[in-house]
Design an enzyme around this catalytic site. Structure first.
Site, PDB file in Angstrom:
ATOM      1  N   GLU A  24       0.836  -1.218   0.000  1.00  0.00           N
ATOM      2  CA  GLU A  24       0.000   0.000   0.000  1.00  0.00           C
ATOM      3  C   GLU A  24       0.866   1.262   0.000  1.00  0.00           C
ATOM      4  O   GLU A  24       2.078   1.209   0.234  1.00  0.00           O
ATOM      5  CB  GLU A  24      -0.929   0.003   1.214  1.00  0.00           C
ATOM      6  CG  GLU A  24      -0.185   0.017   2.539  1.00  0.00           C
ATOM      7  CD  GLU A  24      -0.953   0.734   3.628  1.00  0.00           C
ATOM      8  OE1 GLU A  24      -1.342   1.894   3.411  1.00  0.00           O
ATOM      9  OE2 GLU A  24      -1.158   0.127   4.691  1.00  0.00           O
ATOM     10  N   LYS A  85      -5.845  10.551   0.704  1.00  0.00           N
ATOM     11  CA  LYS A  85      -5.839   9.224   1.332  1.00  0.00           C
ATOM     12  C   LYS A  85      -7.072   8.497   0.808  1.00  0.00           C
ATOM     13  O   LYS A  85      -8.198   8.881   1.107  1.00  0.00           O
ATOM     14  CB  LYS A  85      -5.874   9.386   2.854  1.00  0.00           C
ATOM     15  CG  LYS A  85      -5.962   8.088   3.648  1.00  0.00           C
ATOM     16  CD  LYS A  85      -5.943   8.393   5.150  1.00  0.00           C
ATOM     17  CE  LYS A  85      -6.423   7.195   5.967  1.00  0.00           C
ATOM     18  NZ  LYS A  85      -6.563   7.512   7.391  1.00  0.00           N
ATOM     19  N   VAL A 105      -5.473   0.275   3.107  1.00  0.00           N
ATOM     20  CA  VAL A 105      -5.643  -1.179   3.008  1.00  0.00           C
ATOM     21  C   VAL A 105      -6.850  -1.500   2.120  1.00  0.00           C
ATOM     22  O   VAL A 105      -6.766  -2.329   1.210  1.00  0.00           O
ATOM     23  CB  VAL A 105      -5.798  -1.804   4.412  1.00  0.00           C
ATOM     24  CG1 VAL A 105      -6.281  -3.255   4.321  1.00  0.00           C
ATOM     25  CG2 VAL A 105      -4.476  -1.730   5.172  1.00  0.00           C
ATOM     26  N   ASP A 137     -16.451   5.791  14.300  1.00  0.00           N
ATOM     27  CA  ASP A 137     -15.267   5.693  13.445  1.00  0.00           C
ATOM     28  C   ASP A 137     -14.777   4.245  13.386  1.00  0.00           C
ATOM     29  O   ASP A 137     -14.107   3.755  14.297  1.00  0.00           O
ATOM     30  CB  ASP A 137     -14.166   6.622  13.963  1.00  0.00           C
ATOM     31  CG  ASP A 137     -13.012   6.732  12.979  1.00  0.00           C
ATOM     32  OD1 ASP A 137     -12.936   5.934  12.034  1.00  0.00           O
ATOM     33  OD2 ASP A 137     -12.164   7.635  13.173  1.00  0.00           O
ATOM     34  N   SER A 139     -12.934   1.696  10.543  1.00  0.00           N
ATOM     35  CA  SER A 139     -12.248   1.731   9.241  1.00  0.00           C
ATOM     36  C   SER A 139     -12.959   0.887   8.195  1.00  0.00           C
ATOM     37  O   SER A 139     -13.445  -0.219   8.476  1.00  0.00           O
ATOM     38  CB  SER A 139     -10.816   1.226   9.405  1.00  0.00           C
ATOM     39  OG  SER A 139     -10.173   1.179   8.155  1.00  0.00           O
ATOM     40  N   ALA A 140     -12.975   1.408   6.982  1.00  0.00           N
ATOM     41  CA  ALA A 140     -13.517   0.654   5.845  1.00  0.00           C
ATOM     42  C   ALA A 140     -12.662  -0.577   5.523  1.00  0.00           C
ATOM     43  O   ALA A 140     -13.089  -1.444   4.755  1.00  0.00           O
ATOM     44  CB  ALA A 140     -13.616   1.563   4.621  1.00  0.00           C
ATOM     45  N   ASP A 141     -11.480  -0.666   6.122  1.00  0.00           N
ATOM     46  CA  ASP A 141     -10.635  -1.860   5.905  1.00  0.00           C
ATOM     47  C   ASP A 141     -11.374  -3.136   6.320  1.00  0.00           C
ATOM     48  O   ASP A 141     -11.196  -4.198   5.717  1.00  0.00           O
ATOM     49  CB  ASP A 141      -9.349  -1.764   6.735  1.00  0.00           C
ATOM     50  CG  ASP A 141      -8.409  -0.656   6.281  1.00  0.00           C
ATOM     51  OD1 ASP A 141      -8.672  -0.029   5.236  1.00  0.00           O
ATOM     52  OD2 ASP A 141      -7.410  -0.418   6.995  1.00  0.00           O
ATOM     53  N   LYS A 158      -3.755  -1.859  14.176  1.00  0.00           N
ATOM     54  CA  LYS A 158      -2.914  -0.890  14.895  1.00  0.00           C
ATOM     55  C   LYS A 158      -3.388  -0.724  16.335  1.00  0.00           C
ATOM     56  O   LYS A 158      -4.583  -0.618  16.597  1.00  0.00           O
ATOM     57  CB  LYS A 158      -2.936   0.450  14.151  1.00  0.00           C
ATOM     58  CG  LYS A 158      -2.080   0.403  12.891  1.00  0.00           C
ATOM     59  CD  LYS A 158      -1.937   1.752  12.241  1.00  0.00           C
ATOM     60  CE  LYS A 158      -3.187   2.133  11.509  1.00  0.00           C
ATOM     61  NZ  LYS A 158      -3.360   1.442  10.222  1.00  0.00           N
TER      62      LYS A 158
HETATM   63  N1  PSU Z   1      -0.161   0.335   8.591  1.00  0.00           N
HETATM   64  C1  PSU Z   1       0.811   1.118   9.116  1.00  0.00           C
HETATM   65  N2  PSU Z   1       0.670   2.470   8.988  1.00  0.00           N
HETATM   66  C2  PSU Z   1      -0.394   3.049   8.348  1.00  0.00           C
HETATM   67  C3  PSU Z   1      -1.420   2.211   7.801  1.00  0.00           C
HETATM   68  C4  PSU Z   1      -1.252   0.857   7.953  1.00  0.00           C
HETATM   69  O1  PSU Z   1       1.773   0.613   9.705  1.00  0.00           O
HETATM   70  O2  PSU Z   1      -0.477   4.281   8.259  1.00  0.00           O
HETATM   71  C5  PSU Z   1      -2.605   2.855   7.093  1.00  0.00           C
HETATM   72  C6  PSU Z   1      -3.327   1.867   6.147  1.00  0.00           C
HETATM   73  O3  PSU Z   1      -3.405   2.478   4.876  1.00  0.00           O
HETATM   74  C7  PSU Z   1      -4.705   1.694   6.745  1.00  0.00           C
HETATM   75  C8  PSU Z   1      -4.924   3.051   7.350  1.00  0.00           C
HETATM   76  O4  PSU Z   1      -5.672   1.320   5.801  1.00  0.00           O
HETATM   77  O5  PSU Z   1      -3.654   3.289   7.985  1.00  0.00           O
HETATM   78  C9  PSU Z   1      -6.105   3.090   8.292  1.00  0.00           C
HETATM   79  O6  PSU Z   1      -6.698   4.343   8.210  1.00  0.00           O
HETATM   80  P1  PSU Z   1      -8.174   4.584   8.838  1.00  0.00           P
HETATM   81  O7  PSU Z   1      -8.009   4.260  10.292  1.00  0.00           O
HETATM   82  O8  PSU Z   1      -8.442   6.036   8.581  1.00  0.00           O
HETATM   83  O9  PSU Z   1      -9.099   3.659   8.116  1.00  0.00           O
HETATM   84 MN    MN Z   2     -11.795   6.206  10.198  1.00  0.00          MN
END
Ligand code: PSU
Ligand code: MN
Length: 301
Positions: A24, A85, A105, A137, A139-141, A158
Site C-alpha cells: 500500500e 488518502k 488497506v 469511526d 475503518s472501511a478496511d 494498529k
Molecule cells: N499500517 C501502518 N501504517 C499506516 C497504515 C497501515 O503501519 O499508516 C494505514 C493503512 O493504509 C490503513 C490506514 O488502511 O492506515 C487506516 O486508516 P483509517 O483508520 O483512517 O481507516
Molecule cells: Mn476512520
C-alpha cells in the site's frame, strides 16, 4: 475494466505467472515521515524480492491506477504534498478526476484484486477506533476484508484502536483472522496480547490453501494474517499504553476526526516515543512483507 499502469517488473511477473505481493501507499504518505517513508518503501520492496516474489506498490498518480511503482514515482510520491488518502469511497473519484492519491488497506485490496494479485503486506489494518460508540469511526478496511478476496498480512490491527472490538467486528463480518506461529493475537508494536487468536497457522502453505479454499467455496472476502513483530523490535504494551492515551486525548482536544485520526495518532506517538514507534513499525512491515512473499509463492505453486 479501467486501464491499469503496471511497472515493468510487475508486467513481466504477470506474463511469467510469478508471485506478486501488493503493497500500500498510505503508509508512505500518511503513516511515516519523510525520508524514512521512502527508505522503508524501498526496503520493503527489496524484502519481497529477496524472498522470491515481485513487489507491486499501489497508488493513483494523475488519475492513473498504478500497480507497481518505478523508483522515481515512489520518490515523488514520498515527498508530494496534499496527496489524498484513498479508501473504497474515494478511489474511483480520484481516478475519474485525474487526482493523485495513496491507497489505504481497503483501496489497495480493491486494486490488487483488479490486477489479479491475491496477497498484500501492510503494517497493520485500520479498525474500530476507541470511543467508536460515540464517533462511529470504524475503518472501511474491515468491510473490505469481508468482500474482496485478498490475503492481508499485517501485525494485527494498529494498537491505537480498540482491538477487542476490532476483532469482534471481523468475526461478525466472517473474516478469518489467523495468528502466524502463535496462539495469541499480536498487537502491532507488541508481539503478543491477552487476546487468543480465532485461528492459528504455522506455514505459508496453509495460509495460501485457506484463501484458495475460501474462494473455491464461493465465500466472498479475504483473510487477515496477524504476524507478530520480531521480538527484538517490539515495544511492550505497558510502555506504550500511556503514550497512546496521551495521543488520543490530544486528538480529542484538537477535534481531529475522520481520515485525519490515524495519521495524527501515529505522528504523535512517533514524537512521544522519540522515534521508537517508527523503528518498530518499519521492522514489522518488513517482517510482514517477507511472510506475504512466502504466501504468494505458495499460491502460485
Ligand atoms: N499500517 C501502518 N501504517 C499506516 C497504515 C497501515 O503501519 O499508516 C494505514 C493503512 O493504509 C490503513 C490506514 O488502511 O492506515 C487506516 O486508516 P483509517 O483508520 O483512517 O481507516
Ligand atoms: Mn476512520
Amino acid at each position: 475494466m479501467i486501464p491499469i499502469t503496471y511497472s515493468a517488473d510487475v508486467s513481466a511477473a504477470r506474463a511469467a505467472g510469478e508471485a506478486v505481493v501488493a503493497l500500500e501507499s498510505t503508509i508512505i504518505t500518511h503513516g511515516m515521515p519523510f525520508p524514512q517513508n521512502v527508505e522503508t518503501a524501498r526496503l520493503v520492496e527489496t524484502d519481497v524480492r529477496d524472498a522470491g516474489a515481485v513487489p507491486a506498490t499501489i497508488a493513483v498518480l494523475d488519475g492513473a491506477l498504478h500497480v507497481g511503482l518505478e523508483g522515481d514515482e515512489l520518490d515523488a510520491l514520498g515527498q508530494a504534498q496534499n496527496v489524498a488518502k484513498l479508501s473504497r469511497a474515494d478511489i474511483a473519484a480520484c481516478i475519474a478526476t485525474g487526482g493523485t492519491g495513496a491507497t489505504t488497506v481497503a483501496a489497495t485490496m480493491i486494486a490488487a484484486h483488479l490486477a489479479g494479485i491475491n496477497v498484500f503486506a501492510t503494517g497493520g489494518i485500520g479498525g474500530v477506533h476507541r470511543g467508536a460508540q460515540d464517533s462511529f469511526d470504524i475503518s472501511a478496511d474491515l468491510q473490505e476484508l469481508a468482500q474482496t478476496p485478498v490475503t492481508v498480512v499485517g501485525a494485527g490491527a494498529k494498537a491505537i484502536l480498540d482491538l477487542p472490538k476490532t476483532f469482534e467486528v471481523l468475526e461478525t463480518l466472517g473474516v478469518p483472522v489467523i495468528a502466524y506461529g502463535q496462539d495469541a493475537l499480536p498487537a502491532f508494536w507488541s508481539a503478543t496480547s491477552d487476546m487468543v487468536a480465532p485461528l492459528r497457522m504455522d506455514t505459508p502453505e496453509d495460509i495460501a490453501k485457506a484463501q484458495q479454499t475460501r474462494t473455491a467455496m464461493g465465500l466472498k472476502g479475504g483473510q487477515l494474517v496477524a504476524n507478530p513483530i520480531p521480538h527484538a523490535a517490539e515495544i511492550p504494551a505497558d510502555v506504550l499504553a500511556p503514550i497512546i492515551t496521551q495521543a488520543l486525548t490530544e486528538a480529542d482536544a484538537q477535534g481531529v476526526s475522520a481520515k485525519a485520526v490515524t495519521p495524527f495518532l501515529l505522528g504523535r506517538i512517533f514524537e512521544l516515543t522519540d522515534g521508537r514507534s517508527l523503528t518498530a513499525n518499519i521492522a514489522l512491515v518488513r517482517n510482514n512483507a517477507r511472510l506475504a512473499a512466502q504466501i504468494a509463492i505458495a499460491m502460485v505453486k
